[in-house]
Design an enzyme around this catalytic site. Structure first.
Site, PDB file in Angstrom:
ATOM      1  N   TYR A  54       0.853  -0.691  -0.470  1.00 22.97           N
ATOM      2  CA  TYR A  54       0.061   0.136   0.156  1.00 22.97           C
ATOM      3  C   TYR A  54       1.179   1.052   0.247  1.00 22.97           C
ATOM      4  O   TYR A  54       1.324   1.748   0.508  1.00 22.97           O
ATOM      5  CB  TYR A  54      -1.127   0.164   1.609  1.00 22.97           C
ATOM      6  CG  TYR A  54      -1.954  -1.162   1.065  1.00 22.97           C
ATOM      7  CD1 TYR A  54      -2.147  -1.984  -0.069  1.00 22.97           C
ATOM      8  CD2 TYR A  54      -2.974  -1.294   1.989  1.00 22.97           C
ATOM      9  CE1 TYR A  54      -3.277  -3.039  -0.523  1.00 22.97           C
ATOM     10  CE2 TYR A  54      -3.819  -2.051   2.536  1.00 22.97           C
ATOM     11  CZ  TYR A  54      -3.815  -3.240   1.044  1.00 22.97           C
ATOM     12  OH  TYR A  54      -5.014  -4.129   0.903  1.00 22.97           O
ATOM     13  N   HIS A 133      -0.482 -12.274  -0.086  1.00 23.00           N
ATOM     14  CA  HIS A 133      -1.180 -11.131  -0.636  1.00 23.00           C
ATOM     15  C   HIS A 133      -2.155 -11.727  -2.123  1.00 23.00           C
ATOM     16  O   HIS A 133      -3.134 -11.994  -1.833  1.00 23.00           O
ATOM     17  CB  HIS A 133      -1.068  -9.605  -1.215  1.00 23.00           C
ATOM     18  CG  HIS A 133      -1.454  -8.849  -1.144  1.00 23.00           C
ATOM     19  ND1 HIS A 133      -1.166  -7.287  -0.777  1.00 23.00           N
ATOM     20  CD2 HIS A 133      -2.770  -8.377  -1.297  1.00 23.00           C
ATOM     21  CE1 HIS A 133      -2.014  -6.666  -1.033  1.00 23.00           C
ATOM     22  NE2 HIS A 133      -2.690  -7.280  -1.287  1.00 23.00           N
ATOM     23  N   PRO A 214     -15.682  -4.879   0.316  1.00 29.59           N
ATOM     24  CA  PRO A 214     -17.033  -5.153   0.578  1.00 29.59           C
ATOM     25  C   PRO A 214     -17.880  -4.262   0.460  1.00 29.59           C
ATOM     26  O   PRO A 214     -19.644  -4.759  -0.132  1.00 29.59           O
ATOM     27  CB  PRO A 214     -17.427  -4.542   2.772  1.00 29.59           C
ATOM     28  CG  PRO A 214     -16.017  -3.352   2.849  1.00 29.59           C
ATOM     29  CD  PRO A 214     -15.350  -4.244   2.313  1.00 29.59           C
ATOM     30  N   LEU A 215     -18.291  -2.849  -0.617  1.00 26.58           N
ATOM     31  CA  LEU A 215     -18.559  -1.470  -0.817  1.00 26.58           C
ATOM     32  C   LEU A 215     -18.985  -1.666  -2.327  1.00 26.58           C
ATOM     33  O   LEU A 215     -19.203  -1.221  -2.444  1.00 26.58           O
ATOM     34  CB  LEU A 215     -18.945  -0.693  -0.346  1.00 26.58           C
ATOM     35  CG  LEU A 215     -18.792  -0.583   1.723  1.00 26.58           C
ATOM     36  CD1 LEU A 215     -19.062   0.491   1.912  1.00 26.58           C
ATOM     37  CD2 LEU A 215     -20.585  -0.564   1.467  1.00 26.58           C
ATOM     38  N   GLY A 216     -17.791  -3.155  -2.136  1.00 27.09           N
ATOM     39  CA  GLY A 216     -18.088  -2.796  -4.261  1.00 27.09           C
ATOM     40  C   GLY A 216     -16.568  -2.342  -4.752  1.00 27.09           C
ATOM     41  O   GLY A 216     -15.774  -2.744  -5.580  1.00 27.09           O
TER      42      GLY A 216
END
Length: 288
Positions: A54, A133, A214-216
């Site tokens: 990241y 990962h 989780p929200l797309g």
């Protein structure tokens, strides 16, 4: 209080904080990153998920892990209550057309080095939960998992997980890691349901299923109409449709964890309320 569940031996929050948006491209800067992590911790979040990879391509590596460390060290709450997970096996670079890429590197000797670098960046003697990962197709999966086992054996990590894994890969990891494998982190959302098989498999095995994006997600276009039923339920409850999505996912089983990302404090604070939202059987049936 944010909903708690058992992630392997860790008593932590079922809604974690996906750190990625704070340190990859298009982030809002260091100070907003710290503010956002502090806001979620202050609200009761006790599960932060980051990764070696990241960072913005071409810039300093491991900025996500370093930001996580800084946020925890500058926070005046109970650090020992927070479970921190990170992932190794990806890097970052720019593509020929300026697009951000995620090259894979599952070579055992490299993974061992990355794991030790992650512990150093996080400022810990042992990482709570360390994931592979993503599978590097140029390296046999079992060889990458053997490296993960070595990191656990050496005390660099306490427990291990696999991310972006198939049922076959989960089985390989179980054979090598045994009960030190505690979690599978796969993408799952109303627009990404093809990991349902691994979600169900984890339930049977007693493994945590940690749901990324989780929200797309926000980096790729998708069919917004998939969220229409969630918006209808949200209107009835007077909450955001994002809360309904997260509550629906958490209702899939006690082994479910979600790690929504956020660019700013307001977003993660809204997500953390999803554990208090009770959906009826009729609503869950409508949502699928």
């Amino acid at each position: 209080m944010v909903m708690h569940r058992n992630l392997g031996p860790f008593d932590t929050t079922a809604i974690g904080h996906g750190e990625m948006p704070l340190t990859i491209e298009n982030n809002r800067g260091h100070d907003i990153g710290i503010e956002t992590l502090h806001a979620s911790l202050d609200a009761g979040c006790r599960h932060i998920d980051t990764a070696w990879a990241y960072y913005t391509p071409g810039e300093e590596e491991q900025t996500g892990e370093k930001l996580t460390r800084e946020a925890l060290e500058s926070w005046d709450g109970p650090r020992d209550e927070v479970t921190v997970a990170t992932k190794i096996g990806l890097r970052r670079e720019w593509g020929p057309n300026g697009e951000p890429l995620w090259p894979r590197d599952g070579k055992p000797e490299h993974l061992i080095a990355y794991g030790k670098q992650s512990a150093q960046a996080l400022g810990v003697d042992a990482i709570d939960l360390l994931y592979l990962h993503r599978h590097d197709p140029e390296v046999p999966y079992n060889e990458s998992i053997e490296a993960l086992r070595q990191l656990v054996d050496e005390g660099v990590a306490k427990y291990a997980g696999v991310s972006n894994a198939s049922i076959e890969q989960i089985d390989i990891a179980r054979d090598i890691l045994g009960d030190r494998l505690i979690a599978v982190q796969n993408q799952y959302s109303p627009i990404h349901l093809d990991t349902q098989d691994t979600l169900d498999y984890c339930a049977r095995l007693g493994l945590a299923f940690v749901c990324w994006s989780p929200l797309g997600g926000y980096r790729h276009p998708y069919d917004e109409s998939k969220f229409d039923p969630f918006r209808e339920v949200a209107a009835a409850h007077g909450v955001s449709y994002q809360q309904v999505v997260l509550a629906w996912e958490l209702a899939k089983g006690d082994h479910m964890f979600v790690i929504p990302g956020a660019h700013r404090p307001e977003t993660i604070l809204d997500s953390l309320k999803a554990g208090d939202l009770e959906l009826t059987e009729e609503e869950l049936a409508k949502l699928g």
